[in-house]
Design an enzyme around this catalytic site. Structure first.
Site, short mmCIF file in Angstrom:
data_model
loop_
_atom_site.label_atom_id
_atom_site.label_comp_id
_atom_site.label_asym_id
_atom_site.label_seq_id
_atom_site.Cartn_x
_atom_site.Cartn_y
_atom_site.Cartn_z
N SER A 136 -12.51 1.41 4.29
CA SER A 136 -11.99 0.47 5.29
C SER A 136 -11.15 1.29 6.25
CB SER A 136 -11.17 -0.64 4.63
OG SER A 136 -10.22 -0.11 3.74
N GLN A 169 0.45 2.76 0.53
CA GLN A 169 1.05 3.63 1.54
C GLN A 169 0.37 4.99 1.38
OE1 GLN A 169 2.24 4.26 4.35
NE2 GLN A 169 4.04 2.97 4.02
N ASP A 195 8.98 -5.16 8.23
CA ASP A 195 10.25 -4.43 8.27
C ASP A 195 11.35 -5.28 8.87
OD1 ASP A 195 9.59 -1.93 7.15
OD2 ASP A 195 8.47 -1.45 8.97
N ARG A 235 5.43 -8.46 4.01
CA ARG A 235 6.77 -8.95 4.35
C ARG A 235 7.13 -8.46 5.75
NH1 ARG A 235 12.12 -6.10 2.21
NH2 ARG A 235 11.37 -4.70 3.83
N HIS A 269 -8.98 3.56 1.97
CA HIS A 269 -8.50 2.90 3.19
C HIS A 269 -7.94 4.00 4.09
CE1 HIS A 269 -6.92 -0.41 5.61
NE2 HIS A 269 -5.73 0.17 5.62
N TYR A 309 2.94 0.73 -3.13
CA TYR A 309 3.71 1.94 -2.79
C TYR A 309 3.78 2.92 -3.97
CZ TYR A 309 4.96 -0.78 1.29
OH TYR A 309 4.88 -1.51 2.45
N ASP A 350 9.33 -2.46 -7.80
CA ASP A 350 8.25 -2.48 -6.82
C ASP A 350 6.98 -3.07 -7.43
OD1 ASP A 350 8.63 -1.29 -4.21
OD2 ASP A 350 6.73 -0.30 -4.62
N HIS A 402 8.68 1.58 -2.46
CA HIS A 402 9.12 1.21 -1.11
C HIS A 402 10.59 1.62 -0.96
CE1 HIS A 402 10.49 -1.43 2.12
NE2 HIS A 402 9.23 -1.42 2.52
N GLU A 414 -8.09 1.29 9.25
CA GLU A 414 -6.97 0.54 9.84
C GLU A 414 -6.73 1.02 11.27
OE1 GLU A 414 -3.58 -0.30 7.29
OE2 GLU A 414 -2.24 0.22 8.94
N PHE A 442 6.84 9.37 10.54
CA PHE A 442 6.29 8.14 10.00
C PHE A 442 6.52 8.09 8.48
CE2 PHE A 442 2.08 5.61 9.66
CZ PHE A 442 2.73 4.43 9.98
P1 FAD Z 1 6.70 -6.01 -0.18
O1 FAD Z 1 5.58 -5.39 -0.91
O2 FAD Z 1 6.86 -7.46 -0.25
O3 FAD Z 1 8.05 -5.34 -0.56
C1 FAD Z 1 8.15 -3.93 -0.63
C2 FAD Z 1 9.18 -3.55 -1.66
O4 FAD Z 1 10.48 -3.73 -1.16
C3 FAD Z 1 9.06 -4.42 -2.86
O5 FAD Z 1 8.32 -3.76 -3.83
C4 FAD Z 1 10.43 -4.78 -3.28
O6 FAD Z 1 10.73 -4.10 -4.47
C5 FAD Z 1 11.29 -4.33 -2.15
N1 FAD Z 1 11.95 -5.46 -1.57
C6 FAD Z 1 11.39 -6.40 -0.79
N2 FAD Z 1 12.32 -7.26 -0.38
C7 FAD Z 1 13.47 -6.86 -0.92
C8 FAD Z 1 14.80 -7.33 -0.88
N3 FAD Z 1 15.11 -8.42 -0.16
N4 FAD Z 1 15.75 -6.66 -1.58
C9 FAD Z 1 15.43 -5.55 -2.28
N5 FAD Z 1 14.19 -5.05 -2.35
C10 FAD Z 1 13.24 -5.70 -1.69
N6 FAD Z 1 4.23 -3.35 8.81
C11 FAD Z 1 4.08 -4.09 9.94
O7 FAD Z 1 5.07 -4.44 10.58
N7 FAD Z 1 2.83 -4.46 10.37
C12 FAD Z 1 1.70 -4.13 9.71
O8 FAD Z 1 0.60 -4.49 10.13
C13 FAD Z 1 1.82 -3.36 8.51
N8 FAD Z 1 0.73 -3.02 7.78
C14 FAD Z 1 0.89 -2.33 6.60
C15 FAD Z 1 -0.22 -2.04 5.82
C16 FAD Z 1 -0.11 -1.35 4.63
C17 FAD Z 1 -1.36 -1.07 3.83
C18 FAD Z 1 1.17 -0.91 4.19
C19 FAD Z 1 1.32 -0.12 2.92
C20 FAD Z 1 2.31 -1.21 4.94
C21 FAD Z 1 2.19 -1.92 6.14
N9 FAD Z 1 3.30 -2.25 6.91
C22 FAD Z 1 3.15 -2.99 8.09
C23 FAD Z 1 4.65 -1.83 6.52
C24 FAD Z 1 5.40 -2.92 5.77
O9 FAD Z 1 5.57 -4.04 6.58
C25 FAD Z 1 6.77 -2.38 5.37
O10 FAD Z 1 6.66 -1.37 4.42
C26 FAD Z 1 7.76 -3.45 4.93
O11 FAD Z 1 9.06 -2.88 4.86
C27 FAD Z 1 7.46 -4.06 3.58
O12 FAD Z 1 6.48 -5.02 3.66
P2 FAD Z 1 5.53 -5.24 2.35
O13 FAD Z 1 4.72 -6.44 2.50
O14 FAD Z 1 4.87 -3.98 2.05
O15 FAD Z 1 6.71 -5.58 1.34
#
Ligand code: FAD
Length: 302
Positions: free
Chosen positions: A20, A185, A114, A112, A275, A154, A167, A158, A22, A225
């Protein structure tokens, strides 16, 4: 780690690999042209899907939507739209999902996102928004069970996460909510991926954890990055690019060699899905896919 000699004798795997790609939505006319040239170049390799990243700002949201729509209208590719919880109410996000569903999107990469304040600031959910990625996955699945959902993973944890176990708890919550694939990641040491995979499997998570690979188009950009993303850049990698700051042609050859070494080792250790973070450029990714045995599929006219 394989020696270059070992890699050079490697023959492409017999079974078909799944890839895939991106992309990120372009913000200028010139970037738009590069993106679409890359998409056209990679399309005949028949990736399982192509994903388009998402930014929290209104204009980047629209660019993601426009890119996904164009992929549906002008290519044979299956798009996956990234979506985050950042700075939006549930209602707003639900509307975006409903729009995607209405135009035919059936795959979302649910994240989620950033902190709105940028790297280093603490993430705070929108008061009326989805509080995290697992809640977003559940929200999408509840309304549209036919949408396939991928999430992030991750291998080096993360940056927000206290431990790898915390995580993996988050990953488990996302899977329990309905995610059926995770893309990692990027990483450069394959052992990191396999160690993580072992812990994930021990936790009872059995969805595909697809390695995310980044061909090093630009070492300096990639390093910046990686620092933000909590991915380590090994010193051996820095050494390989050392002294090539003004030599783009050699950098490209080194990048291809590095990526080939990594991919060959992953395949040897049983990986069949990849990916690629393309950075909207096709050439290195195309070469690696060729190495993986993927060839353009020429579609016959009906
Ligand atoms: P999650 O998997 O929900 O959380 C990541 C980790 O952070 C968790 O494992 C958890 O332990 C910890 N965590 C979460 N919330 C909290 C909290 N409140 N307190 C303490 N710990 C916490 N970013 C973008 O903006 N746009 C994109 O299109 C995008 N695409 C991505 C695609 C991939 C394949 C990857 C790996 C990352 C991408 N990101 C993108 C980056 C991502 O948004 C960031 O890494 C963001 O900080 C975490 O989102 P997540 O869904 O990975 O988080």
């Amino acid at each position: 780690m394989l020696s270059p000699l070992r890699a050079s004798r490697w023959s492409a795997p017999q079974s078909r690999m799944n890839v895939s790609f991106e992309f990120f939505p372009p913000s200028t006319e010139e970037m738009d042209q590069t993106l679409w040239e890359s998409i056209k170049r990679l399309e005949p390799l028949s990736p399982r899907f192509v994903s388009v990243t998402y930014g929290a700002g209104g204009s980047t949201r629209e660019r993601t939507h426009a890119t996904v729509k164009r992929l549906l209208g002008e290519t044979s590719l299956v798009p996956a739209a990234h979506l985050t919880c950042v700075a939006a109410t549930r209602e707003e996000i639900d509307k975006i999902v409903a729009n995607y569903h209405a135009i035919g999107v059936r795959h979302i990469v649910a994240l989620r996102g950033d902190a709105a304040g940028g790297a280093g600031t603490r993430y705070a959910p929108h008061p009326d928004g989805y509080e995290n990625a697992a809640a977003l996955v559940a929200g999408i699945k509840m309304r549209f069970p036919d949408i396939e959902i991928s999430v992030s993973a991750y291998p080096e944890k993360h940056p927000d996460s206290a431990t790898v176990e915390a995580d993996i708890d988050t990953l488990k919550a996302k899977v329990d909510a309905g995610a059926t694939r995770a893309m990692t990641q990027f990483f450069f040491e394959n052992d990191l991926y396999f160690r993580y995979l072992e812990r994930v499997r021990k936790r009872g998570i059995d969805i595909p954890i697809v390695p995310g690979l980044i061909p090093v188009q630009n070492f300096k950009t990639m390093t910046a990055f990686a620092a933000r993303a909590g991915a380590s850049v090994p010193s051996w990698l820095a050494e390989r690019f050392d002294g090539l700051e003004n030599d783009a042609a050699t950098r490209k050859l080194i990048a291809a060699a590095v990526a080939a070494e990594q991919v060959v080792d992953l395949v040897d250790r049983g990986v069949t899905d990849f990916h690629f973070y393309t950075m909207n450029r096709a050439d290195l990714v195309y070469a690696i896919c060729h190495l993986l045995g993927l060839r353009p599929i020429v579609k016959q006219a009906a």
